[in-house]
Design an enzyme around this catalytic site. Structure first.
Site, PDB file in Angstrom:
ATOM      1  N   CYS A   1      35.471  18.081  24.788  1.00  0.00           N
ATOM      2  CA  CYS A   1      34.137  17.910  25.417  1.00  0.00           C
ATOM      3  C   CYS A   1      34.275  18.826  26.695  1.00  0.00           C
ATOM      4  CB  CYS A   1      34.149  16.622  25.870  1.00  0.00           C
ATOM      5  SG  CYS A   1      32.396  16.317  25.863  1.00  0.00           S
TER       6      CYS A   1
ATOM      7  N   HIS B   1      34.238  14.254  20.627  1.00  0.00           N
ATOM      8  CA  HIS B   1      35.496  13.557  20.802  1.00  0.00           C
ATOM      9  C   HIS B   1      36.419  13.317  19.738  1.00  0.00           C
ATOM     10  CE1 HIS B   1      34.914  13.101  25.197  1.00  0.00           C
ATOM     11  NE2 HIS B   1      33.441  13.197  24.749  1.00  0.00           N
TER      12      HIS B   1
ATOM     13  N   GLU C   1      39.180  12.138  19.508  1.00  0.00           N
ATOM     14  CA  GLU C   1      39.995  10.895  19.577  1.00  0.00           C
ATOM     15  C   GLU C   1      39.283   9.621  19.288  1.00  0.00           C
ATOM     16  OE1 GLU C   1      38.363  12.963  21.957  1.00  0.00           O
ATOM     17  OE2 GLU C   1      37.887  11.641  23.803  1.00  0.00           O
TER      18      GLU C   1
END
Ligand code: GLN
Length: 538
Positions: free
Chosen positions: A382, A508, A510
């Site tokens: 990001c 993102h 993650e």
């Protein structure tokens, strides 16, 4: 009909209520039941999206674009089920919807009160989690500790639910602390007794008590808790401190916690399959290599601010049998340095995660330049993509004043700019570009090598984007825009091929990594970092 489990906490915070809730969910799922999870947070913010990461840690984003408490990330990683807008309810959400109804006149002249209007709203949110997910069992964790003023309306709602749908459809798990007192060298049950008295004072009798303890509870301790708290001895579960959190569900399984729940609900005790979990525990307990990755951020004092990133690095490490050590680097500290060698000595990969505002930005840009020039594997997430573009524009394309309008509204060369549909946004809460969007990946790119797919879907949380007016200039100097959202023409992934592993994404990743299914971008980053480490050692 959906069954509901409620997990409350007593004595102190930080006992691992969330892990208890998700461990139980995992056990029930592995017996073939469909489970769904929900968390109540007693604060007045409508969601954690507007809170500082220093205060609250990471904001976890679900696929449907809800900004939620970081515990939802633990839930998703543990049970591997996608959660949604029904999964995180705050006091702010409840009150704003009650007040909205009041303004519309929905209450037909009634005096609007905590009981029944707020409690009805809370119960509706619990039932909604059940009906929309179609789950057999919903597990709701109540944030905070019993006795907190803030959570009283939530507890009252649970009491009412038990009254409405009975013990065969609701179950209360209370987590407490059984401390070990040095000197007399014994475990103490009094804090548990007091906390159960407090819970009973609010009309709730727990069905299961989970005791966090440093050593195993002996029979006489379980007897005592059973006697004073009026539950069968087998319903006193010990939650002994562990090094590896994936061991916790296995410990609960051995004490038949899931069977107790299914028995109370009158549900069949189907065969359990914990093979995957047991393998994971083995892997995590026997990682035979180590490697250090630098995480350059501005919220580094609070590691929880990057919890999903850290977990994703670990997941990829499990895949390569490698324990990932993190070197936390405060980006502001890099700003006044000319030579970054000491900061990054011994590091095998550099990651710049998400962030907001301009503090520490120049330090992150320096770290990215260091990774690019020294050919150290880089992964940008990001903001880590946006800054990589700024770095490239400044140092490779010679646009010295390149920046983002987030940091300087009047910036003459805004290579990163506000998205068009963000220009008229006034409210800060819930208005970022959030949740799932598709990305089209170019073949023959590093991104394609990672995913091995042309179309992927990832979760987002940002307001700014790559300014398409600069793409041609950047491309001419070798930056590759390897992932694009076709509908909006927004840049999703960039990479720099003249480097062993330089890649960054606007989304993102993650949020989608799982312990047994590391995310492709993290997996590839860790692989490249291991190769970098090996090559250094040659
Ligand atoms: N601040 C940047 C934006 O709003 C990046 C956000 C992030 O890293 N999550 O676009």
């Amino acid at each position: 009909m959906t069954k509901y489990v409620f997990v409350t906490g007593g004595v102190v915070s930080g006992l691992g209520k969330g892990i208890t809730a998700s461990s139980l969910a995992l056990l029930l799922k592995s017996r073939g039941y469909k489970v769904f999870m929900q968390k109540f947070d007693p604060y007045i913010n409508v969601d954690p999206g507007t809170m500082s990461p220093f205060q609250h840690g990471e904001v976890f984003v679900t696929a449907d674009g809800t900004e939620t408490d970081l515990d939802l990330g633990h839930y998703e990683r543990f049970i591997d089920e996608e959660l949604n807008y029904t999964s995180n309810i705050t006091t702010g959400k409840i009150y704003s919807s009650v007040i909205e109804k009041e303004r519309r006149g929905d209450y037909l002249g009634a005096t609007v009160q905590i009981v029944p209007h707020i409690t009805n709203e809370i119960k509706n949110k619990i039932y909604e989690a059940g009906t929309t997910s179609n789950a057999d069992i919903v597990i709701t964790e109540i944030g905070g500790t019993i006795g907190d003023i803030e959570s009283q309306a939530f507890i009252e709602s649970l009491r009412q639910m038990r009254n409405e749908i009975g013990k065969e459809n609701t179950l209360f798990v209370h987590t407490t602390l059984v401390p070990f007192i040095y000197g007399s060298n014994e475990l103490k049950t009094k804090p548990t007794q007091h906390s159960v008295i407090e819970l009973r004072g609010m009309g709730i009798q727990p069905d299961i008590i989970v005791c966090r303890t440093p050593i195993e509870l002996e029979d006489n301790i379980k007897d005592k808790i059973s006697l004073f708290c009026s539950i069968p001895k087998e319903h006193v579960i010990d939650s002994i401190d562990v090094k590896n959190i994936y061991q916790i569900p296995i410990n609960y399984y051995k004490q038949k916690m899931d069977e107790i729940v299914l028995n109370q609900f009158g549900l069949e005790i189907k065969k359990s399959n914990l093979k995957g979990l047991e393998n994971l525990v083995e892997t995590v307990n026997h990682l035979d290599k180590e490697m250090e990755i630098a995480l350059v951020g501005k919220y580094v004092e609070l590691h929880d601010a990057y919890i999903s990133v850290v977990e994703s690095l670990k997941h990829a490490g499990y895949f390569y049998n490698t324990k990932i050590l993190i070197r936390w680097i405060d980006s502001e500290q890099l700003e006044s340095e000319n030579n970054l060698d000491d900061f990054f000595k011994g590091v095998n990969g550099i990651i710049v995660p998400g962030g907001f505002g301009n503090r520490g930005i120049e330090g992150k840009i320096k770290a990215i330049e260091y990774a690019r020039v020294n050919k150290i594997p880089y992964l940008g997430l990001c903001l880590g993509l946006q800054l990589a573009v700024i770095e490239f524009a400044r140092n490779v394309c010679g646009i010295k004043d390149a920046s983002s309008t987030e940091f300087n509204e009047l910036c003459p060369n805004p290579v990163i700019d506000l998205m068009a549909d963000q220009k008229s946004v006034v409210n800060m809460g819930g208005t970022l570009r959030l949740g799932n969007y598709e990305c089209h990946i170019k073949k023959n790119s590093l991104a394609y090598k990672c995913y091995n797919e042309e179309y992927i879907v990832e979760r987002h949380r940002h307001r700014y984007e790559v300014n398409n007016q600069y793409i041609q200039t950047l491309e001419e100097k070798g930056l590759v825009f390897s992932g694009i959202n076709d509908k909006s023409n927004l840049v999703e992934i960039i990479e720099y091929p003249d480097h062993p592993h330089f890649i960054a994404c606007q989304f993102h990743p993650e949020f989608k990594s799982r312990p047994t299914r590391p995310h492709p971008l993290f997996k590839s980053f860790i692989k490249a970092s291991i190769e970098y480490q090996n090559q250094k050692e040659l």
